[in-house]
Every structure is written in C-alpha cells, then in structure tokens.
Scaffold this motif. Structure first.
Motif, PDB file in Angstrom:
ATOM      1  N   ASN A  15       0.843  -1.189   0.000  1.00 16.03           N
ATOM      2  CA  ASN A  15       0.000   0.000   0.000  1.00 16.03           C
ATOM      3  C   ASN A  15       0.882   1.244   0.000  1.00 16.03           C
ATOM      4  O   ASN A  15       1.801   1.362   0.806  1.00 16.03           O
ATOM      5  CB  ASN A  15      -0.887  -0.015   1.254  1.00 16.03           C
ATOM      6  N   ILE A  16       0.619   2.175  -0.899  1.00 19.91           N
ATOM      7  CA  ILE A  16       1.461   3.369  -1.002  1.00 19.91           C
ATOM      8  C   ILE A  16       1.392   4.243   0.249  1.00 19.91           C
ATOM      9  O   ILE A  16       2.263   5.093   0.459  1.00 19.91           O
ATOM     10  CB  ILE A  16       1.087   4.221  -2.237  1.00 19.91           C
ATOM     11  N   ASN A  17       0.375   4.045   1.078  1.00 15.04           N
ATOM     12  CA  ASN A  17       0.274   4.795   2.332  1.00 15.04           C
ATOM     13  C   ASN A  17       0.977   4.106   3.499  1.00 15.04           C
ATOM     14  O   ASN A  17       0.958   4.626   4.615  1.00 15.04           O
ATOM     15  CB  ASN A  17      -1.193   5.030   2.687  1.00 15.04           C
ATOM     16  N   HIS A  18       1.586   2.968   3.235  1.00 16.35           N
ATOM     17  CA  HIS A  18       2.400   2.283   4.249  1.00 16.35           C
ATOM     18  C   HIS A  18       3.860   2.670   3.992  1.00 16.35           C
ATOM     19  O   HIS A  18       4.599   1.965   3.320  1.00 16.35           O
ATOM     20  CB  HIS A  18       2.201   0.768   4.150  1.00 16.35           C
ATOM     21  N   LYS A  19       4.263   3.814   4.555  1.00 13.94           N
ATOM     22  CA  LYS A  19       5.543   4.424   4.217  1.00 13.94           C
ATOM     23  C   LYS A  19       6.741   3.644   4.747  1.00 13.94           C
ATOM     24  O   LYS A  19       7.834   3.722   4.181  1.00 13.94           O
ATOM     25  CB  LYS A  19       5.595   5.860   4.759  1.00 13.94           C
ATOM     26  N   SER A  20       6.567   2.909   5.838  1.00 20.91           N
ATOM     27  CA  SER A  20       7.692   2.187   6.440  1.00 20.91           C
ATOM     28  C   SER A  20       7.867   0.782   5.880  1.00 20.91           C
ATOM     29  O   SER A  20       8.757   0.042   6.313  1.00 20.91           O
ATOM     30  CB  SER A  20       7.492   2.103   7.961  1.00 20.91           C
ATOM     31  N   LEU A  21       7.067   0.411   4.900  1.00 22.89           N
ATOM     32  CA  LEU A  21       7.057  -0.963   4.382  1.00 22.89           C
ATOM     33  C   LEU A  21       8.358  -1.350   3.704  1.00 22.89           C
ATOM     34  O   LEU A  21       8.924  -0.598   2.908  1.00 22.89           O
ATOM     35  CB  LEU A  21       5.914  -1.124   3.377  1.00 22.89           C
ATOM     36  N   ASP A  22       8.829  -2.561   4.022  1.00 19.23           N
ATOM     37  CA  ASP A  22       9.896  -3.219   3.284  1.00 19.23           C
ATOM     38  C   ASP A  22       9.212  -4.299   2.437  1.00 19.23           C
ATOM     39  O   ASP A  22       8.842  -5.343   2.956  1.00 19.23           O
ATOM     40  CB  ASP A  22      10.901  -3.845   4.252  1.00 19.23           C
ATOM     41  N   PRO A  23       8.986  -4.066   1.144  1.00 16.03           N
ATOM     42  CA  PRO A  23       8.105  -4.944   0.350  1.00 16.03           C
ATOM     43  C   PRO A  23       8.650  -6.356   0.165  1.00 16.03           C
ATOM     44  O   PRO A  23       9.860  -6.566   0.068  1.00 16.03           O
ATOM     45  CB  PRO A  23       8.020  -4.215  -0.994  1.00 16.03           C
ATOM     46  N   HIS A  24       7.719  -7.294   0.120  1.00 16.47           N
ATOM     47  CA  HIS A  24       8.035  -8.701  -0.118  1.00 16.47           C
ATOM     48  C   HIS A  24       7.061  -9.270  -1.143  1.00 16.47           C
ATOM     49  O   HIS A  24       5.914  -8.826  -1.245  1.00 16.47           O
ATOM     50  CB  HIS A  24       7.929  -9.514   1.167  1.00 16.47           C
ATOM     51  N   GLY A  25       7.523 -10.271  -1.871  1.00 14.24           N
ATOM     52  CA  GLY A  25       6.670 -10.975  -2.813  1.00 14.24           C
ATOM     53  C   GLY A  25       6.168 -12.268  -2.215  1.00 14.24           C
ATOM     54  O   GLY A  25       6.854 -12.911  -1.409  1.00 14.24           O
ATOM     55  N   ILE A  26       4.974 -12.655  -2.610  1.00 16.53           N
ATOM     56  CA  ILE A  26       4.358 -13.902  -2.154  1.00 16.53           C
ATOM     57  C   ILE A  26       3.883 -14.664  -3.372  1.00 16.53           C
ATOM     58  O   ILE A  26       3.182 -14.111  -4.225  1.00 16.53           O
ATOM     59  CB  ILE A  26       3.165 -13.626  -1.228  1.00 16.53           C
ATOM     60  N   GLY A  27       4.268 -15.931  -3.467  1.00 11.00           N
ATOM     61  CA  GLY A  27       3.760 -16.725  -4.577  1.00 11.00           C
ATOM     62  C   GLY A  27       4.734 -17.758  -5.093  1.00 11.00           C
ATOM     63  O   GLY A  27       5.788 -18.037  -4.478  1.00 11.00           O
ATOM     64  N   ALA A  28       4.401 -18.334  -6.236  1.00 19.55           N
ATOM     65  CA  ALA A  28       5.151 -19.442  -6.818  1.00 19.55           C
ATOM     66  C   ALA A  28       6.574 -19.023  -7.173  1.00 19.55           C
ATOM     67  O   ALA A  28       6.794 -17.983  -7.793  1.00 19.55           O
ATOM     68  CB  ALA A  28       4.440 -19.948  -8.071  1.00 19.55           C
ATOM     69  N   GLY A  29       7.536 -19.838  -6.748  1.00 22.65           N
ATOM     70  CA  GLY A  29       8.925 -19.585  -7.084  1.00 22.65           C
ATOM     71  C   GLY A  29       9.653 -18.687  -6.120  1.00 22.65           C
ATOM     72  O   GLY A  29      10.849 -18.397  -6.313  1.00 22.65           O
ATOM     73  N   LEU A  30       8.959 -18.227  -5.056  1.00 17.66           N
ATOM     74  CA  LEU A  30       9.577 -17.359  -4.058  1.00 17.66           C
ATOM     75  C   LEU A  30       9.673 -18.076  -2.711  1.00 17.66           C
ATOM     76  O   LEU A  30       9.026 -19.094  -2.483  1.00 17.66           O
ATOM     77  CB  LEU A  30       8.767 -16.068  -3.891  1.00 17.66           C
TER      78      LEU A  30
END
Length: 225
Positions: free
Chosen positions: A45-60
């Motif tokens: 979410n662009i309003n979650h300024k402190s986020l360290d993004p992660h991916g979820i799904g196949a191959g991760l």
C-alpha cells in the motif's frame, strides 16, 4: 492509482518489484510475468511508508506471518507493540492485525507507522467498534466503508469474508451441525444476515471492490496492492 499487477502488465518494473527481485534472486522478466499473470503478488500500500516490500507466490521463499491484536481479553496496546518489535527482530515478513475491541484504528495507525512488515486486517472485526453502531444498525455500505478506511489508512492486504452467502447459510441451518460457525467473521456476518434478511455484502458486492468499473468504492481510492 495503479496496482503492481497493472504495472507488470504494462512492463513497468517498480521499485517494489526491484526490492523483491533482489531479495529473492529472481530475474526482472520472471517477476514481471508472474505478477502479471497473478502467480505472485506484492502487497504494498502506497500509504504504508515504512514498508519493506516482499513478494508472495510461486517460485519465491515462504513468508512468515505473525498474528496479533487487541481484544476484550487483552487490551494492553503496549504489549501488542512489543510483539511487533519482537516480530521485526525475528525478521518476519507479515503481521496480521486481528484487533476486534475498542478503537482499533488507533492501534492500526501506529502499527502501520512503525512496521516494515506487510500489514493485514479483517475489516468485519472492526465494523462495530469503528462505526460505533450495534450490529443490527450496520448497513451493507457501512461494511464496505470499513474496507475503504483500512485501505486508505495503509493496510497492505485484507481478509474479506465472502464465503458465506444466503444459500450457504440456508444449508448450514438445514445440516444440523454439531458445532456453530467457527469463523469469528463468518459468525458475525451470519448474525447480521439473519437480522437484516439480506445477502452477505462481501459476497454481493465482491466484484465492486476492485475488479469492475461499477465500483461502490472508486478504483482510484484503492491503494497500490
């Protein structure tokens, strides 16, 4: 407001995708195609300024989630924030805020402000407290408004209780089950449906959340999930 999937379909490699590719050791081409076809998501979410993004799904890599939140049994906000700090220390990627008592928005706002982990919520848990209404006085639109409020506040993903509709409720009543509905959210919605003699709004208006142009909540109001 575009989603990560929309960007991927346009061939745009976002900063969130760059971060995920570096962490996972996967190629730009793999990530773009997987997000575009829905086998990988990046809740961001662009309003979650402190986020360290992660991916979820196949191959991760498998991601770890921590459940916490304020309830009638434990209303110590500082204790829940200590759990957040501990979660970060252990390197977890996701926190599910299951708060269902009191002014949950205050805790959620602080959580989103400090947490680098993805934040998830259950809007139906928040409806009575946030709206300050008895369950019988809540409208279908009220439930949808809570979803919008969570999205606007910076929540990265949500659990939407769309599984129990009027037909399922009828079958439930006819089945003479030994136990009641075990899902808290499902039981709340079942009670509301019986009071109102109405369809589950999360089922009835499911397509209106983000999948069609006839939205109850305009697409531009939905953040960058």
């Amino acid at each position: 407001m575009k989603t990560q999937m929309t960007y991927a379909k346009e061939g745009v490699f976002t900063t969130q995708m760059q971060a995920v590719a570096q962490k996972e050791g996967v190629s730009e081409e793999f990530l773009l195609s997987s997000i575009a076809n829905g086998t990988i998501i990046i809740p961001a979410n662009i309003n979650h300024k402190s986020l360290d993004p992660h991916g979820i799904g196949a191959g991760l890599r498998t991601k770890v989630n921590v459940n916490l939140g304020v309830s009638n049994d434990c209303i110590d906000y500082s204790e829940e924030m200590q759990k957040v700090t501990l979660s970060h220390d252990f390197g977890i990627e996701s926190i599910m805020d299951l708060s269902n008592y009191g002014k949950t928005s205050h805790f959620r706002d602080e959580l989103i402000n400090v947490s680098k982990a993805m934040i998830g919520t259950v809007p139906v848990y928040d409806a009575v407290g946030f709206l300050e209404k008895d369950l019988k006085d809540i409208s279908a639109k009220d439930f949808i408004d809570v979803v919008y409020h969570h999205a606007k506040s910076g929540v990265d993903f949500m659990t939407i209780h769309a599984g129990i509709n009027s037909r399922a409720a009828f079958m439930f009543e006819q089945a003479h089950r030994l136990t009641n509905i075990v899902s808290r959210g499902g039981s709340v919605l079942y009670a509301w449906m019986k009071m109102k003699q109405a369809e589950n709004p999360f089922y009835e208006y499911f397509d209106d959340f983000a999948f069609t142009q006839k939205n109850l909540i305009p697409l531009e109001n939905f953040c960058n999930h």
